[in-house]
Design a protein around this motif. Structure first.
Motif, PDB file in Angstrom:
ATOM      1  N   LEU A 124     -10.271  42.524 -27.844  1.00  0.00           N
ATOM      2  CA  LEU A 124      -9.077  43.204 -27.351  1.00  0.00           C
ATOM      3  C   LEU A 124      -9.236  43.703 -25.920  1.00  0.00           C
ATOM      4  CD1 LEU A 124      -6.226  44.269 -27.855  1.00  0.00           C
ATOM      5  CD2 LEU A 124      -7.266  46.326 -28.849  1.00  0.00           C
ATOM      6  N   LYS A 125     -10.318  44.397 -25.619  1.00  0.00           N
ATOM      7  CA  LYS A 125     -10.506  44.950 -24.282  1.00  0.00           C
ATOM      8  C   LYS A 125     -10.496  43.840 -23.229  1.00  0.00           C
ATOM      9  CE  LYS A 125     -13.772  47.411 -21.330  1.00  0.00           C
ATOM     10  NZ  LYS A 125     -13.493  46.530 -20.215  1.00  0.00           N
ATOM     11  N   ASP A 126     -11.207  42.756 -23.490  1.00  0.00           N
ATOM     12  CA  ASP A 126     -11.274  41.653 -22.532  1.00  0.00           C
ATOM     13  C   ASP A 126      -9.904  40.985 -22.352  1.00  0.00           C
ATOM     14  OD1 ASP A 126     -14.038  42.065 -22.200  1.00  0.00           O
ATOM     15  OD2 ASP A 126     -14.459  40.828 -23.963  1.00  0.00           O
ATOM     16  N   ALA A 127      -9.170  40.825 -23.449  1.00  0.00           N
ATOM     17  CA  ALA A 127      -7.837  40.228 -23.364  1.00  0.00           C
ATOM     18  C   ALA A 127      -6.906  41.111 -22.535  1.00  0.00           C
ATOM     19  CB  ALA A 127      -7.270  40.005 -24.759  1.00  0.00           C
ATOM     20  N   ILE A 128      -6.926  42.397 -22.772  1.00  0.00           N
ATOM     21  CA  ILE A 128      -6.067  43.324 -22.018  1.00  0.00           C
ATOM     22  C   ILE A 128      -6.436  43.294 -20.540  1.00  0.00           C
ATOM     23  CG2 ILE A 128      -5.502  45.761 -21.660  1.00  0.00           C
ATOM     24  CD1 ILE A 128      -5.628  46.075 -24.739  1.00  0.00           C
ATOM     25  N   ASP A 129      -7.729  43.288 -20.238  1.00  0.00           N
ATOM     26  CA  ASP A 129      -8.166  43.206 -18.832  1.00  0.00           C
ATOM     27  C   ASP A 129      -7.569  41.977 -18.161  1.00  0.00           C
ATOM     28  OD1 ASP A 129      -9.644  45.523 -19.036  1.00  0.00           O
ATOM     29  OD2 ASP A 129     -11.591  44.502 -19.192  1.00  0.00           O
ATOM     30  N   LYS A 130      -7.584  40.842 -18.849  1.00  0.00           N
ATOM     31  CA  LYS A 130      -7.059  39.605 -18.270  1.00  0.00           C
ATOM     32  C   LYS A 130      -5.534  39.661 -18.104  1.00  0.00           C
ATOM     33  CE  LYS A 130     -10.776  36.499 -19.583  1.00  0.00           C
ATOM     34  NZ  LYS A 130     -11.119  36.005 -18.262  1.00  0.00           N
ATOM     35  N   LEU A 131      -4.842  40.309 -19.042  1.00  0.00           N
ATOM     36  CA  LEU A 131      -3.382  40.420 -18.935  1.00  0.00           C
ATOM     37  C   LEU A 131      -2.978  41.210 -17.691  1.00  0.00           C
ATOM     38  CD1 LEU A 131      -2.170  41.142 -22.578  1.00  0.00           C
ATOM     39  CD2 LEU A 131      -2.294  38.958 -21.375  1.00  0.00           C
ATOM     40  N   TYR A 132      -3.732  42.244 -17.386  1.00  0.00           N
ATOM     41  CA  TYR A 132      -3.408  43.083 -16.239  1.00  0.00           C
ATOM     42  C   TYR A 132      -3.997  42.559 -14.936  1.00  0.00           C
ATOM     43  CZ  TYR A 132      -1.197  46.588 -19.178  1.00  0.00           C
ATOM     44  OH  TYR A 132      -0.338  47.244 -20.026  1.00  0.00           O
ATOM     45  N   ARG A 133      -4.783  41.500 -15.015  1.00  0.00           N
ATOM     46  CA  ARG A 133      -5.351  40.874 -13.815  1.00  0.00           C
ATOM     47  C   ARG A 133      -5.126  39.366 -13.863  1.00  0.00           C
ATOM     48  NH1 ARG A 133     -10.437  44.048 -14.888  1.00  0.00           N
ATOM     49  NH2 ARG A 133      -9.982  46.071 -13.998  1.00  0.00           N
ATOM     50  N   PRO A 134      -3.866  38.932 -13.778  1.00  0.00           N
ATOM     51  CA  PRO A 134      -3.601  37.489 -13.804  1.00  0.00           C
ATOM     52  C   PRO A 134      -4.162  36.818 -12.551  1.00  0.00           C
ATOM     53  CG  PRO A 134      -1.606  38.681 -13.270  1.00  0.00           C
ATOM     54  CD  PRO A 134      -2.644  39.718 -13.591  1.00  0.00           C
ATOM     55  N   PRO A 135      -4.309  35.519 -12.575  1.00  0.00           N
ATOM     56  CA  PRO A 135      -4.836  34.805 -11.398  1.00  0.00           C
ATOM     57  C   PRO A 135      -4.011  35.116 -10.153  1.00  0.00           C
ATOM     58  CG  PRO A 135      -4.661  33.337 -13.268  1.00  0.00           C
ATOM     59  CD  PRO A 135      -3.994  34.614 -13.666  1.00  0.00           C
TER      60      PRO A 135
END
Length: 161
Positions: free
Chosen positions: A5-16
């Motif tokens: 969950l934490k890693d997924a959320i980090d990626k959602l808030y930091r898109p390419p």
């Protein structure tokens, strides 16, 4: 191992930053806990007979139901053979292709979930990476269902011809 969950959320808030979309393969449990962002689209894969995932609040969502069967495996178990009728089919591939090709430009991330986040979701994510250039963490997709990967790739390639 699928994203936590934490890693997924980090990626959602930091898109390419380069404008490419990213694709994440995750488990159902993680998907149900994600923040509902306008920049996120979801491909929700549930097993036949299982209830729909709790994803209220996402505006771009494709719901599919098919069994996790690698029908290309020449050594299918008896249990897998029983589930062949519920396996991934060309209609599923077409639905995914239409959904992805119709996404609005503000969608920066496509989240794909299945029950465990190992096989079906990884195959769809790998295909979006290979066929559409989505950014993906390839190391997390190594257990992709080969049958889903092949059928979906063939569907997208045929549409492009």
């Amino acid at each position: 191992m699928p994203l936590q969950l934490k890693d997924a959320i980090d990626k959602l808030y930091r898109p390419p930053r380069d404008g490419k979309r990213q694709v994440l393969a995750i488990s159902r449990g993680v998907a149900e806990k994600l923040p509902r962002l306008e920049s996120v689209a979801v491909i929700s894969v549930t097993a036949p007979g299982r209830p729909l995932a709790s994803l209220d609040g996402f505006t771009q969502i494709l719901r599919l139901s098919f069994a996790d069967v690698d029908f290309m495996n020449p050594e299918l178990s008896a249990r897998a053979r029983e589930r062949l009728a519920d396996a991934f089919r060309p209609e599923h591939a077409k639905a995914i292709r239409r959904f992805v090709e119709g996404l609005p430009t503000e969608v920066a991330t496509v989240v794909v979930h299945c029950e465990g986040g190992y096989s079906r979701s990884c195959a769809i994510a790998m295909t979006l990476h290979q066929m559409y250039g989505y950014q993906a963490d390839i190391a997390t997709l190594h257990q992709a269902n080969r049958s889903v990967l092949r059928l979906l790739t063939q569907s997208i390639a045929a549409k492009r011809r």
